[in-house]
Design a protein around this motif. Structure first.
Motif, PDB file in Angstrom:
ATOM      1  N   ARG A 119      -8.177   4.311   4.718  1.00 54.13           N
ATOM      2  CA  ARG A 119      -6.832   3.603   4.398  1.00 54.13           C
ATOM      3  C   ARG A 119      -6.945   3.727   2.770  1.00 54.13           C
ATOM      4  O   ARG A 119      -5.599   4.376   2.437  1.00 54.13           O
ATOM      5  CB  ARG A 119      -6.765   2.174   4.649  1.00 54.13           C
ATOM      6  CG  ARG A 119      -5.478   1.870   4.583  1.00 54.13           C
ATOM      7  CD  ARG A 119      -4.278   2.695   5.150  1.00 54.13           C
ATOM      8  NE  ARG A 119      -3.827   2.244   6.636  1.00 54.13           N
ATOM      9  CZ  ARG A 119      -3.406   3.173   7.537  1.00 54.13           C
ATOM     10  NH1 ARG A 119      -3.173   4.192   6.947  1.00 54.13           N
ATOM     11  NH2 ARG A 119      -2.922   2.603   8.663  1.00 54.13           N
ATOM     12  N   TYR A 153      -7.075   7.597   1.675  1.00 54.68           N
ATOM     13  CA  TYR A 153      -6.126   8.530   2.210  1.00 54.68           C
ATOM     14  C   TYR A 153      -4.720   8.059   2.083  1.00 54.68           C
ATOM     15  O   TYR A 153      -3.873   8.687   1.451  1.00 54.68           O
ATOM     16  CB  TYR A 153      -6.472   8.827   3.605  1.00 54.68           C
ATOM     17  CG  TYR A 153      -7.510  10.017   3.918  1.00 54.68           C
ATOM     18  CD1 TYR A 153      -8.805   9.652   4.075  1.00 54.68           C
ATOM     19  CD2 TYR A 153      -7.017  11.205   4.147  1.00 54.68           C
ATOM     20  CE1 TYR A 153      -9.762  10.648   4.195  1.00 54.68           C
ATOM     21  CE2 TYR A 153      -8.082  12.334   4.119  1.00 54.68           C
ATOM     22  CZ  TYR A 153      -9.355  11.596   4.441  1.00 54.68           C
ATOM     23  OH  TYR A 153     -10.379  12.812   4.676  1.00 54.68           O
ATOM     24  N   SER A 154      -4.490   6.906   2.404  1.00 56.56           N
ATOM     25  CA  SER A 154      -3.044   6.655   2.285  1.00 56.56           C
ATOM     26  C   SER A 154      -2.711   5.738   0.955  1.00 56.56           C
ATOM     27  O   SER A 154      -1.602   5.864   0.641  1.00 56.56           O
ATOM     28  CB  SER A 154      -2.993   5.250   3.436  1.00 56.56           C
ATOM     29  OG  SER A 154      -3.167   5.871   4.459  1.00 56.56           O
ATOM     30  N   VAL A 155      -3.638   5.279   0.174  1.00 58.87           N
ATOM     31  CA  VAL A 155      -3.355   4.602  -0.896  1.00 58.87           C
ATOM     32  C   VAL A 155      -3.566   5.465  -2.303  1.00 58.87           C
ATOM     33  O   VAL A 155      -2.413   5.894  -2.974  1.00 58.87           O
ATOM     34  CB  VAL A 155      -3.968   3.384  -1.212  1.00 58.87           C
ATOM     35  CG1 VAL A 155      -3.806   2.792  -2.745  1.00 58.87           C
ATOM     36  CG2 VAL A 155      -3.942   2.206  -0.155  1.00 58.87           C
ATOM     37  N   PHE A 156      -4.606   6.046  -2.626  1.00 50.79           N
ATOM     38  CA  PHE A 156      -5.165   6.695  -3.698  1.00 50.79           C
ATOM     39  C   PHE A 156      -4.430   8.183  -3.473  1.00 50.79           C
ATOM     40  O   PHE A 156      -4.238   8.996  -4.386  1.00 50.79           O
ATOM     41  CB  PHE A 156      -6.544   6.576  -4.014  1.00 50.79           C
ATOM     42  CG  PHE A 156      -6.703   5.495  -4.767  1.00 50.79           C
ATOM     43  CD1 PHE A 156      -7.338   4.132  -3.891  1.00 50.79           C
ATOM     44  CD2 PHE A 156      -6.775   5.251  -6.122  1.00 50.79           C
ATOM     45  CE1 PHE A 156      -7.708   3.244  -4.615  1.00 50.79           C
ATOM     46  CE2 PHE A 156      -6.889   4.077  -6.672  1.00 50.79           C
ATOM     47  CZ  PHE A 156      -7.331   2.903  -5.942  1.00 50.79           C
ATOM     48  N   GLY A 157      -4.580   8.537  -2.079  1.00 53.23           N
ATOM     49  CA  GLY A 157      -4.238   9.722  -1.730  1.00 53.23           C
ATOM     50  C   GLY A 157      -5.326  10.842  -1.827  1.00 53.23           C
ATOM     51  O   GLY A 157      -6.460  10.620  -2.564  1.00 53.23           O
ATOM     52  N   SER A 193       1.008   4.107  -2.830  1.00 54.25           N
ATOM     53  CA  SER A 193       0.790   5.523  -2.748  1.00 54.25           C
ATOM     54  C   SER A 193       1.943   6.250  -3.543  1.00 54.25           C
ATOM     55  O   SER A 193       1.476   7.352  -3.906  1.00 54.25           O
ATOM     56  CB  SER A 193       0.830   5.992  -1.280  1.00 54.25           C
ATOM     57  OG  SER A 193       1.858   5.876  -0.769  1.00 54.25           O
ATOM     58  N   ASN A 194       3.062   5.621  -3.640  1.00 53.21           N
ATOM     59  CA  ASN A 194       4.213   6.511  -4.296  1.00 53.21           C
ATOM     60  C   ASN A 194       3.988   6.264  -5.991  1.00 53.21           C
ATOM     61  O   ASN A 194       4.367   7.306  -6.446  1.00 53.21           O
ATOM     62  CB  ASN A 194       5.477   5.907  -3.927  1.00 53.21           C
ATOM     63  CG  ASN A 194       5.956   6.524  -2.603  1.00 53.21           C
ATOM     64  OD1 ASN A 194       5.504   7.170  -2.063  1.00 53.21           O
ATOM     65  ND2 ASN A 194       6.733   5.431  -1.945  1.00 53.21           N
ATOM     66  N   MET A 216       0.794  -1.064  -0.005  1.00 56.38           N
ATOM     67  CA  MET A 216       0.043  -0.038  -0.128  1.00 56.38           C
ATOM     68  C   MET A 216       0.831   1.125   0.030  1.00 56.38           C
ATOM     69  O   MET A 216       0.624   2.373  -0.623  1.00 56.38           O
ATOM     70  CB  MET A 216      -0.877  -0.024   1.101  1.00 56.38           C
ATOM     71  CG  MET A 216      -1.961  -1.308   1.071  1.00 56.38           C
ATOM     72  SD  MET A 216      -3.566  -1.019   1.912  1.00 56.38           S
ATOM     73  CE  MET A 216      -3.283  -1.616   3.501  1.00 56.38           C
ATOM     74  N   HIS A 217       1.815   1.279   0.585  1.00 55.21           N
ATOM     75  CA  HIS A 217       2.790   2.351   0.746  1.00 55.21           C
ATOM     76  C   HIS A 217       3.262   2.643  -0.559  1.00 55.21           C
ATOM     77  O   HIS A 217       3.506   3.683  -1.027  1.00 55.21           O
ATOM     78  CB  HIS A 217       3.764   2.389   1.706  1.00 55.21           C
ATOM     79  CG  HIS A 217       4.791   3.445   1.924  1.00 55.21           C
ATOM     80  ND1 HIS A 217       4.408   4.576   2.485  1.00 55.21           N
ATOM     81  CD2 HIS A 217       6.057   3.545   1.626  1.00 55.21           C
ATOM     82  CE1 HIS A 217       5.298   5.671   2.603  1.00 55.21           C
ATOM     83  NE2 HIS A 217       6.259   4.838   2.061  1.00 55.21           N
ATOM     84  N   SER A 255      -0.684  12.223   2.899  1.00 60.48           N
ATOM     85  CA  SER A 255      -1.117  12.140   1.611  1.00 60.48           C
ATOM     86  C   SER A 255      -0.880  13.726   0.734  1.00 60.48           C
ATOM     87  O   SER A 255      -1.597  13.958  -0.217  1.00 60.48           O
ATOM     88  CB  SER A 255      -2.458  11.767   1.359  1.00 60.48           C
ATOM     89  OG  SER A 255      -3.173  12.300   2.379  1.00 60.48           O
ATOM     90  N   SER A 272      -8.550  11.168  -4.381  1.00 62.36           N
ATOM     91  CA  SER A 272      -9.552  10.696  -4.299  1.00 62.36           C
ATOM     92  C   SER A 272     -10.998  11.570  -4.166  1.00 62.36           C
ATOM     93  O   SER A 272     -11.992  11.046  -4.438  1.00 62.36           O
ATOM     94  CB  SER A 272      -9.823  10.019  -2.751  1.00 62.36           C
ATOM     95  OG  SER A 272      -8.596   9.158  -2.591  1.00 62.36           O
TER      96      SER A 272
END
Lengths: 117, 496, 306
Positions: free
Chosen positions: B261, B264-268, B196-197, B192-193, B495, B272
């Motif tokens: 999650r 916010y954390s994956v797609f940003g 996100s990059n 997942m991190h 994000s 989103s």
């Protein structure tokens, strides 16, 4: 573009057939069959992704340069197991429902529930 | 051992489950499950302390660094959720032995505890992991055990409810799988991190948009967001009472965690809320959920159904907070995650106690129960007050922060609607109070003429633990607010 | 039938896509076990579809919208088979290039499944275990000795007619079991591994049970034993991880299981695959026996015996 993507389009059609069976049919077992078809189509999608032109199965061998991607294979192996687990539980539920309601048709079951409420 | 806490959090209940299968004796299985759940609780407390003190924890399973191996990634958000899940699980388990003695046949008791532990494992695994496909696997563990647990209910409608949940739940999970596949296809990673990059470079493609849509819809099915909530009322109403208490307090919270999650954390955050009109969509669906579900609750004759609809309404509140997409809004949602778990845990446990004593949860059967089961009914009143949002209860705290966040954002109309929703809650809570306290015992709807005794201690202890928590955290809000705020801020910070 | 055919077709598709392990699994599971269970369930419920025909407009709309969205999504995908797609340049190259040195197993799928992503596979074993326990919770019936005699009589009369089949199967079963063992241990070198082996082993037992009767089969392999094995498989898999912890590595870090990291990897994969095989075989048997057992319970009830 068509040549590059037709594979995926076929998969989408298969997926939608499965999906349609799940939501449109009232027979409990048919729904489960639809679910299986839906899931299996998703597997085909992942596996198509993995193929590399000119590649072979991802088992190391002498003289082979190009391999197809092993990661989607691993994911799908797990997903197949998940699929059979769900099917087994679904069928067990169907058997119990037949015993309890005398029917495996969605509409008849709803009717019986509404009359007892 | 401290550096291995992340994995121990999931492994302890996971290994306890097959071991539990070997316990034939019901009471032994219960004690074993209780110890396992309690250990998970201790671990979650330690983890939260660690994260608050030193920040993000990353754990590489198999010794392989992400993205080649699977990573467990604990930040304030999931540490908070791990605590909620394991604490509610343990408290509910305290009453399980007594509760299932009358609701589930004796020979299935040890199977029950195995499934309970598996469900706990699944939920903890979803929350702790930092790998998208791993989420799917543990989602299925928690779902499959849930279908089986619900089907253990004694009414035949439990079977049908479980089947419907199976169909809808599997469709949701398959949608999530499709979404993960599409994301993977465009980035080459499952971590997942790492996603996100890598997603920002391909964010404008139609494939990523489709991936996002499928993940959101899949999660919303699991979340019971209106109008995808159809499986929930029956599943909660007909499952064994202790199962309802467990799920009402935990399962939907996990789905909301997934929503947060992934967005916010994956797609940003920026993607989103621009790719899909999520703000608008969620505020509308959230508010609709609040009103439709609260109104439905008023007309229910089965109290479990009543509170199930109430849960759908509460999820609506959480989604509205999410839709504001500010730090304050997210804080309100996270706060409500915690508070709602406390509220519904107490309410459904109290209902389990009622079920145990009088064998029914029909509203008509509760007549005059206020005098015969005073402590239990008082707990229900307290929970009800919390649902309405009366000051000094946790429900008030959540609503307060939510309304503040709405006003801060200039959404006056929505804030009014939220307050209107509370009025509806007053109506359905009053129905119960009226029947329990202002109607005499006896008459049609009674199952027996014998005097009803108060619930056994096995119920009263966990119920009142949760009720006291309801009040305590309603007055001293420092811990819950601080954690919720820290989690919210770090999610926004990540994000940028 | 349709789903069974679909399973087989997709299995052959998988072979064409170089996904041999997956093909193997899909063939045994999707075309095999799944179809068998469905047949069993159908015989226990209704053979004919009694559904009422009505216009499913809403369903059609939902499906069309979903399908359209998916096709929309395919438009930006990397073309089928292209070697420079993101998934072939990120993460996967290390598996392909380095796994021989790091793990020393030539079947790359096994190395990823057994080591790099061993935790996912652990989750998979737990999923199948959950299904087994769930089916147990739903379908198990307490067995009473007097029913056994009546059910036995029923079965004996049915089976006496299939003498040739019984003799052939009796010869075949040891070979099937041996093949299962072969698949179990050959997974490092070719398609195979714990899951497929478990299914094949279970198939042999199920075959025996179908021909010789459930109660006979149960005397050979009884319920508490299979449940114990199912639990044992999961625990075996997990203990490999625990031992890693105790030896100073992370959970499932096989490098610390032995002085030589590669030997440690081999040992780790061997043990976890054994765990997978044990649990899969026993859960498949549990599921089948419980379906069959429930069916006989239902038959006994219908005859007014129970």
């Amino acid at each position: 573009m068509f040549l590059g993507l037709y594979n995926y389009w076929i998969v989408v059609v298969l997926m939608m057939i499965g999906f349609y069976i799940v939501i449109a049919h009232g027979n409990l077992i048919k729904k489960l069959v639809g679910l299986t078809i839906f899931q299996t189509s998703v597997f085909i999608f992942y596996i198509s992704m993995a193929k590399v032109n000119g590649g072979t199965a991802p088992i190391v061998g002498d003289g082979i340069e190009i391999y197809s991607n092993p990661l989607p294979h691993v994911l799908i192996l797990t997903a197949i197991v998940v699929g059979i687990a769900t099917t087994a539980l679904g069928l067990a539920l169907t058997v119990r429902i037949k015993e309890a309601y005398g029917s495996i048709e969605e509409e008849e079951i709803q009717k019986k529930d509404n009359s007892t409420c | 051992m401290l550096e291995h806490l992340p994995i121990l959090q999931v492994i302890v209940p996971l290994m306890a489950a097959p071991l539990c299968l070997l316990f034939r004796h019901s009471r032994a299985a219960w004690l074993f499950a209780l110890i396992a759940s309690g250990t998970a609780l201790v671990i979650s407390i330690l983890l939260l302390q660690q994260v608050l003190a030193t920040g993000l924890i990353s754990y590489a399973l198999g010794g392989w660094q992400a993205p080649w191996g699977i990573e467990y990634r604990i930040d304030t958000l999931n540490a908070f959720l791990l605590l909620i899940i394991s604490s509610l699980s343990t408290v509910v388990l305290l009453a399980a032995d007594t509760s299932i003695s009358k609701e589930i046949p004796k020979e299935k008791h040890s199977l029950f505890y195995v499934l309970y532990l598996l469900s706990l494992t699944g939920m903890l695994g979803i929350v702790a992991t930092g790998d998208a496909f791993n989420v799917f696997v543990f989602l299925e563990i928690s779902s499959l055990s849930a279908y089986a647990l619900i089907a253990l209910g004694s009414d035949r409608r439990a079977l049908w409810a479980s089947y419907q949940y199976l169909i809808m739940g599997t469709i949701g999970a398959t949608f999530i799988l499709i979404g993960i596949g599409l994301m993977y296809q465009m980035t080459g990673t499952l971590n997942m991190h790492d996603l996100s990059n890598r997603l920002p470079e391909v964010a404008q493609t139609r494939t990523v948009f489709t991936a996002f849509a499928f993940v959101i819809v899949g999660v919303c099915l699991k979340l019971a967001l209106f109008p995808l909530h159809l499986w929930l009322p029956n599943a909660y109403a007909y499952a064994p009472s202790i199962v309802t208490a467990f799920f009402a307090a935990t399962a939907t919270k996990v789905a909301i965690y997934l929503l947060i999650r992934f967005t916010y954390s994956v797609f940003g955050f920026s993607f989103s809320f621009t790719a899909l009109p999520l703000q608008l969509l969620f505020v509308v669906l959230g508010v609709l959920g609040i009103f439709v579900a609260s109104s439905a609750a008023i007309y229910q004759s089965n109290v479990k159904h009543l509170f199930a609809y109430s849960s759908i309404a509460q999820i609506g509140y959480m989604i509205v907070g999410f839709s504001i997409s500010t730090v304050a809004g997210l804080t309100a949602t996270l706060l409500h995650l915690f508070n709602h778990a406390l509220m519904k845990g107490a309410l459904f446990l109290a209902l389990a106690a009622v079920m145990h004593r009088i064998g029914s949860v029909q509203l008509s059967a509760l007549k005059g129960l206020g005098r015969e089961m005073p402590l239990t009914m008082a707990a229900i009143v307290a929970g009800g007050l919390s649902l309405i949002g009366v000051p000094l209860t946790v429900g008030f705290v959540s609503k307060w922060y939510l309304v503040l966040a709405l006003l801060e954002n200039g959404w006056w109309p929505v804030a009014m609607l939220i307050l209107l929703g509370s009025l509806l809650a007053i109506v359905y809570v009053w129905r119960i109070v009226e029947v329990a306290y202002f109607q005499p015992r006896g008459g049609p709807g009674e199952l027996s003429k014998d005097p009803v005794r108060e619930a056994p201690l096995a119920f009263l202890v966990p119920i009142w633990l949760l009720v006291i928590a309801n009040v305590y955290f309603g007055i001293d809000t420092r811990l819950s607010v601080e954690v919720a705020q820290t989690a919210s801020e770090s999610l926004f910070g990540l994000s940028q | 039938m349709l789903s069974g055919i679909y399973g087989l077709l997709s299995a052959s598709f998988f072979v064409a896509m170089d996904a041999v392990d997956v093909a193997f699994t899909e063939a045994s599971v999707g075309a095999g076990i799944s179809t068998l269970l469905m047949f069993l369930a159908i015989t226990m419920t209704e053979r004919r579809d009694h559904s009422v025909r009505h216009k499913p407009w809403l369903a059609l709309i939902v499906v069309v919208v979903t399908g359209a969205l998916l096709i929309y999504g395919t438009l930006d995908m990397p073309y089928f088979g292209s070697a420079d797609a993101p998934i072939h340049v990120h993460v996967a190259p290390r598996y392909i290039n380095d796994s021989m040195q790091e793990i020393g197993v030539i079947n790359l799928v096994t190395s990823v499944l057994g080591s790099y992503r061993a935790f996912d596979t652990f989750g998979e074993v737990v999923v199948i275990f959950t299904a087994g326990v769930g089916v147990l919770a739903l379908l198990s019936v307490s067995r009473r000795p007097e029913n056994d005699a009546k059910i036995d009589a029923l079965n004996v009369s049915m089976h006496e007619q299939h003498l040739i089949l019984r003799i052939v199967i009796k010869i075949l079963i040891p070979f099937i079991l041996l093949f299962a063992l072969y698949v179990q241990f050959h997974g490092d070198y070719g398609p195979g591994g714990g899951f497929q082996a478990g299914v094949i082993f279970a198939a042999a037992v199920i075959l025996y049970s179908m021909l010789f009767g459930l109660s006979t089969a149960r005397r050979v392999i009884n319920q508490p034993f299979t449940q114990f094995i199912a639990a044992l498989g999961v625990l075996l898999y997990g203990s490999v991880g625990v031992v890693s912890l105790l030896n100073g590595g992370n959970f499932f870090d096989y490098n610390v299981l032995s002085d030589d990291p590669v030997a440690g990897q081999h040992l780790g994969i061997l043990l976890i695959e054994a765990g997978v095989g044990l649990t899969v075989a026993s859960v498949m048997i549990i599921i089948f026996f419980n379906f069959q057992g429930r069916k006989e319970y239902g038959q006994g009830q219908a005859k007014g015996d129970v």
